[in-house]
Design an enzyme around this catalytic site. Structure first.
Site, short mmCIF file in Angstrom:
data_model
loop_
_atom_site.label_atom_id
_atom_site.label_comp_id
_atom_site.label_asym_id
_atom_site.label_seq_id
_atom_site.Cartn_x
_atom_site.Cartn_y
_atom_site.Cartn_z
N GLU A 1 -3.92 -9.13 0.63
CA GLU A 1 -4.36 -8.87 2.01
C GLU A 1 -5.87 -8.93 2.01
O GLU A 1 -6.51 -8.23 1.22
CB GLU A 1 -3.85 -7.50 2.46
N GLU B 1 0.82 -1.21 0.00
CA GLU B 1 0.00 0.00 0.00
C GLU B 1 0.86 1.26 0.00
O GLU B 1 0.59 2.21 0.74
CB GLU B 1 -0.96 0.00 1.20
C1 GAL Z 1 -4.00 -2.57 5.51
C2 GAL Z 1 -2.51 -2.49 5.80
C3 GAL Z 1 -2.14 -3.30 7.02
C4 GAL Z 1 -3.10 -3.02 8.14
C5 GAL Z 1 -4.49 -3.35 7.68
C6 GAL Z 1 -5.56 -3.21 8.73
O1 GAL Z 1 -4.43 -1.54 4.74
O2 GAL Z 1 -1.78 -2.96 4.71
O3 GAL Z 1 -0.84 -2.99 7.42
O4 GAL Z 1 -3.00 -1.68 8.47
O5 GAL Z 1 -4.81 -2.50 6.61
O6 GAL Z 1 -6.82 -3.48 8.18
#
Ligand code: GAL
Length: 808
Positions: free
Chosen positions: A500, A424
Site C-alpha cells: 500500500e 494492517e
Molecule cells: C491504510 C489502510 C487503508 C486506509 C489507508 C488510508 O493504513 O490499510 O485501509 O485506511 O491507510 O491512508
C-alpha cells in the site's frame, strides 16, 4: 458418404438431449421482494410480502440515502493513523443508512425431475451475517459479508415453486469504510445430477511451460460411482486443441494432464485465455459439464530479482480498490467495473489489489480478459479488533472457511498472482499474531500451492522483531518508505512489496495557495489541493514511492491507495461533516481523473506519451499573484509560455523527488489568457504541446459518453461525462451549476456523481450540481433495444443532448 452423414446427424440429434440432462444455473436477478426491518415471520412460505418493495439483485439498499451525519457515528481514536484520543468520526462508513436488519424474498421454480437432483444455492456476497431459509426452513448462515458461499439445499427444495428468504444484519461500528448492504452480488440456484462435478471442484495449473508445449494439469473433484471425465481444451477462438478421458479417480479426484502445443502465454499485454470443458459421464450418459477459462503463465518471486511473469521481471504498477462503485454503491455492475479498468489501463496500471476483502467474480473475469495482475485479499482484521464489531467476532469460526471459499472459487483466474491474508491487522503485535500469520498462510498453501501470500504490514519494526514479517512469502509494507531498507536487510525474502503506497489526498480541480508540501492539511471548504503535495501523517506523496521503485531493484512494485475515491473514510476530514467519501483516489468518486492520474500515467504508460498542465487558468482575483504551474509528462523537459511569454525550460532532475518526476514552474504570476507547454525530446526538438485557457462565462452543456452503444440487457450502463463550456467551447473549470437530467426511450436514468466528497445530493435523484465544471450521468439500458435520449438542462445554459443506442 451416406454413413458419415447419418453418423453426424446422430451426434447433432443426441447432443442437445445430453446437454439438457446436465446442470442448469439460474441467476436470481429479477422478482425480489425487499423490506428493511426484522420480521420474524418472513422466513415462512405463506408470509405476505406483497407490500414489500420490488427490487432486482445485485442490490444495495443504503445507496439511496439520505446521507445522515448520525449513521454509524464512531467515537474512536484510529490507532492505525497514530491517534491516541477518541474523537467523533462522522462520515467514516459513508453516512449512508446501512445499519440494521433487512429481508429479501424470492420464488424460483424447479423442474419436474428435481427430486433426484442436487440443488445448490450460491451467494457471491451478502452484506452481512446472512441467514438463509428455503421453504420456511433454515438452510444455513454465514458471517462475513464479503465471502462467497453455497449450501446444498437438496433436502429443502422441491419440484415447482420454492420460496427463498434471506435475512441480513449490519451492525454499527463494524467497518472502517462504506461496506454497503444487501444482496449486492449475484445469487444463483444450481441444479445438477447427483453424479456431478463438485462446486469449485476444479483446479487448473500449468506446471510446465516451454515455447513448444505447456502441460495443463486439471484436477477435478466429482461425486458418483463409475464415472469418467472427458476434458477438452479450446483456444480463445474456440478451436479444439486436445482432449483427455480418465476413468481413474484418486479419492474423488480426477487428475488429468493435457498438452497444449505452442502455448500463447497470458500477460497484462497479451491476456490470452484458453477454455477447458469437462464432461462427466456415467456409462454413455452425460451427467455434468462445466467450462473453466484459464491462462498459461509462469510466476516467480526470487530474492534480489523480484517478481517475474513468463520469465520477464515485472514490477507491480498497481492500485488498491475498495469494492464500492461510487454512485452505484456496492451493487456489482460489470459495465462500471469495466469502465474503471479501462481508465486504469490507459493510465498504464497493470495490477489491482482488492483491499481489504474478496474481489467480485466479475472483477476477476475482467482482470483475466483485460490483463491485470491481481492481489486477492481476504481480511482487514483477524482475532484482534480494529473496530468494535469487526471481523474479529468471526475469526475463530470462519477464517478457514472464508479462505477455502476464496481460493477454491477463484484459483483458476490467471490474473491472480498473489493472495493476501490480511491488512494492517493488529495481530502484528504479539506471539499469537505470528502463529496466526503462519496458520493462515498454510491454509492458502494447502488450497493453492502455486501462489504466494502477503500481509500488508504497517507495524514494520514490530514485525521485524517478532518474526511475523520473516515468515511471510512476500513481505508487504504499507507506507513507511523510510523503513524499506531496514526491512529488506532484516527480512530473509530478498524483496519488498509496496502493498500500500502514497495515500496522497486531493480533490479534482481544486488548488490551494501557497503551494507547499504538507501533512494532514485541512481547509475550510473540506477539500484537498490537486497540486498533489498533501498526504497524511503516515503516508506520502507519489514521488517518494517512485524513487524507491526506481532505485531499489528488490522493490517489486506498488499498490497505490487508491485507484478511485470510495465511500467513507474522508481523511483528512474524518471529523468534518459533511465530508463522506475519500480524497485518496487517483480518480474521483465519479471516475473522473484528478491531476494525479497524469502523474502516474506519465510514468506507467510507456506506450503513449503524457503531457498535462495544472492548475486550471481561471483565477479571477488572483491577478499578479504567484500561481505555480506543474506539468506531468513522460517527456523529460518542456518550456512553459504564459500568453506567449516564455517562463523558461524545465528539465527533470534528481534534486528532489518532485523535481525528478514533475516539471514545476513555482514563480508564475497569474494573468488570464493561455498557458502553453511545449515538450522537448532528448535532442531538444519540440515534440508535443498542450494548452489551458481562461474560460469565460458558462454557456453550454456538453455531453460525452464512454460508450454510445450499450447492450439491451437491463444492466449495461453508459457513463456520460457532463461539462459546461463557454461560448468558445473552453471548459469552465469552476462551474457549479445545478443541472437536471432526463432520459427517454430505451433506457433509464440511473444516477449521477460529481466527485465532491462533501456533497449531500443523492446519486439517484435526477438533479445535481457540477463540481469543478463536471459530473457524470449514468444511463442504464432496459430489456428493449432502441435509441436512448439523454437531455441535461441548467438554468441559463444551452442544454446538452445525446442519443445513445441499446442493442440486443
Ligand atoms: C491504510 C489502510 C487503508 C486506509 C489507508 C488510508 O493504513 O490499510 O485501509 O485506511 O491507510 O491512508
Amino acid at each position: 458418404m451416406k454413413k458419415l452423414i447419418c453418423f453426424l446427424f446422430a451426434i447433432l440429434a443426441f447432443t442437445p438431449v445430453a446437454f439438457s440432462q446436465s446442470r442448469e444455473v439460474k441467476v436470481l436477478n429479477a422478482n425480489w421482494k425487499f423490506q428493511k426491518g426484522d420480521f420474524e415471520e418472513a422466513s415462512k412460505v405463506n408470509f405476505n410480502d406483497s407490500k414489500w418493495e420490488s427490487v432486482t439483485v445485485p442490490h444495495d439498499w443504503a445507496i439511496y440515502g439520505p446521507f445522515d451525519k448520525n449513521v454509524d457515528i464512531q467515537k474512536v481514536a484510529i490507532v492505525q493513523n497514530g491517534e491516541t484520543i477518541a474523537t467523533e468520526k462522522t462520515g467514516r462508513t459513508g453516512a449512508l443508512p446501512h445499519i440494521g436488519t433487512a429481508w429479501y424474498r424470492n420464488t424460483f421454480t424447479l423442474p419436474k425431475d428435481s427430486k433426484d437432483k442436487k440443488i445448490l444455492l450460491l451467494f457471491e456476497g451478502a452484506m452481512s451475517e446472512p441467514q438463509i431459509y428455503l421453504n420456511g426452513k433454515k438452510v444455513g448462515e454465514w458471517a462475513y459479508g464479503y465471502s462467497y458461499f453455497y449450501f446444498d439445499v437438496s433436502q429443502f427444495a422441491h419440484e415447482g415453486a420454492n420460496t427463498l428468504s434471506v435475512k441480513l444484519t449490519n451492525k454499527e461500528f463494524a467497518s472502517r469504510w462504506y461496506p454497503g448492504t444487501g444482496l449486492y452480488r449475484n445469487v444463483s440456484v444450481i441444479i445438477k445430477n447427483n453424479e456431478s462435478i463438485d462446486q469449485w471442484g476444479q483446479f487448473i495449473t500449468t506446471p510446465f511451460i516451454s515455447e513448444e508445449v505447456a502441460k495443463v494439469n486439471i484436477k477435478t473433484k466429482a461425486s458418483g460411482e463409475n464415472t469418467r471425465l472427458v476434458t477438452t481444451v479450446f483456444d480463445s477462438e474456440g478451436r479444439q486443441l486436445s482432449s483427455e478421458e480418465s476413468t481413474q479417480q484418486f479419492g474423488n479426484e480426477f487428475d488429468q494432464n493435457i498438452k497444449v502445443a505452442n502455448p500463447k502465454l497470458w500477460s497484462p499485454e497479451t491476456p490470452y485465455l484458453y477454455k477447458a470443458v469437462s464432461q462427466l459421464y456415467a456409462g454413455t450418459e452425460l451427467k455434468d459439464e462445466i467450462t473453466t477459462r484459464f491462462g498459461i503463465r509462469e510466476i516467480k518471486y526470487e530474492a534480489n530479482k523480484g517478481f517475474s511473469l513468463n520469465g520477464k521481471i515485472t514490477k507491480f504498477k498497481g492500485v488498491c480498490l475498495h469494492h464500492d462503485l461510487g454512485p452505484l454503491g456496492v451493487a456489482v455492475n460489470k459495465a462500471a467495473l469495466r469502465r474503471q479498468m479501462t481508465i486504469l489501463k490507459d493510465m498504464g496500471c497493470n495490477a489491482i489489489r482488492s483491499s481489504h476483502n474478496m474481489p467480485s467474480f466479475e472483477q476477476l473475469e475482467l482482470a483475466d480478459e483485460m490483463g491485470f495482475l491481481f492481489l486477492a485479499e481476504s481480511f482487514d482484521e483477524w482475532a484482534k479488533p480494529k473496530v468494535e464489531n469487526g471481523y474479529h467476532r468471526f475469526f475463530e469460526d470462519y477464517a478457514e472457511k472464508d479462505i477455502v471459499n476464496l481460493v477454491q472459487a477463484t484459483r483458476n483466474h490467471p490474473s491472480i498472482v498473489m493472495w493476501s491474508s490480511g491488512n494492517e491487522v493488529p495481530d502484528q503485535w504479539g506471539e499469537e499474531g505470528v502463529k496466526r500469520a503462519k496458520w493462515l498462510q498454510e491454509l492458502f498453501h494447502r488450497e493453492d500451492p502455486t501462489r504466494p501470500v502477503t500481509v500488508g504490514m504497517d507495524q514494520v519494526k514490530a514485525t521485524i522483531e517478532s518474526g511475523f514479517g520473516a515468515l511471510l512469502d512476500i513481505p508487504g509494507l504499507n507506507y513507511r518508505v523510510h523503513l524499506y531498507d531496514e526491512a529488506y536487510k532484516k527480512f530473509p525474502q530478498g524483496f519488498i512489496l509496496g502493498s500500500e503506497t502514497a495515500s496522497t489526498v486531493s480533490s479534482r480541480g481544486i488548488y490551494k495557495f501557497p503551494v507547499v508540501q504538507e501533512k494532514n492539511k485541512q481547509y475550510p471548504d473540506f477539500q484537498s489541493s490537486s497540486y498533489d503535495l498533501e498526504a497524511c501523517s503516515w503516508s506520502n506523496v507519489p514521488d517518494e514511492d517512485f524513487v524507491l521503485q526506481d532505485e531499489k531493484p528488490w522493490v517489486i512494485g506498488e499498490f497505490v491507495w487508491t485507484g478511485f475515491d470510495y465511500l467513507g473514510e474522508p481523511t483528512p476530514y474524518d471529523e468534518s461533516w459533511p465530508s463522506r467519501s475519500s480524497y485518496f483516489g487517483i480518480n474521483d468518486l465519479a471516475g473522473l481523473p484528478k491531476d494525479r492520474y497524469y502523474l502516474y500515467r506519465s510514468r506507467w504508460n510507456t506506450k503513449e506519451s503524457t503531457l498535462h498542465i495544472l492548475p486550471h487558468w481561471n483565477w479571477e482575483g488572483r491577478e499578479g499573484e504567484t500561481t505555480p504551474v506543474f506539468v506531468y509528462t513522460s517527456y523529460s523537459s518542456a518550456e512553459l509560455f504564459i500568453n506567449g511569454k516564455s517562463m523558461g525550460v524545465k528539465t527533470k532532475n534528481k534534486n528532489t523527488p518532485q523535481n525528478r518526476y514533475r516539471l514545476m514552474w513555482m514563480d508564475v504570476k497569474y494573468e488570464p489568457g493561455t498557458v502553453k507547454v511545449v515538450a522537448y525530446d532528448d535532442n531538444g526538438k519540440a515534440v508535443a504541446e498542450e494548452e489551458v485557457k481562461t474560460a469565460g462565462k458558462p454557456y453550454q452543456i456538453v455531453l460525452e459518453a464512454d460508450r454510445k452503444t450499450i447492450s439491451a440487457n437491463g444492466e449495461d450502463i453508459s457513463f456520460v461525462t457532463v461539462s459546461v463550456v463557454d461560448k468558445n467551447g473552453i471548459l469552465c473549470p469552476t462551474a457549479t451549476n445545478q443541472l437536471k437530467f432526463k432520459v427517454s426511450g430505451a433506457g433509464t436514468y440511473r444516477a449521477a456523481c460529481n466527485g465532491d466528497a462533501t456533497s449531500l445530493e443523492m446519486f439517484h435523484k435526477d438533479s445535481m450540481k457540477l463540481f469543478s465544471g463536471k459530473l457524470v450521468v449514468l444511463v442504464k439500458s432496459t430489456l428493449t433495444a432502441g435509441d436512448i435520449k439523454l437531455e441535461v438542462n441548467g438554468s441559463g445554459l444551452k442544454s446538452g443532448k445525446l442519443i445513445l443506442n441499446a442493442k440486443k
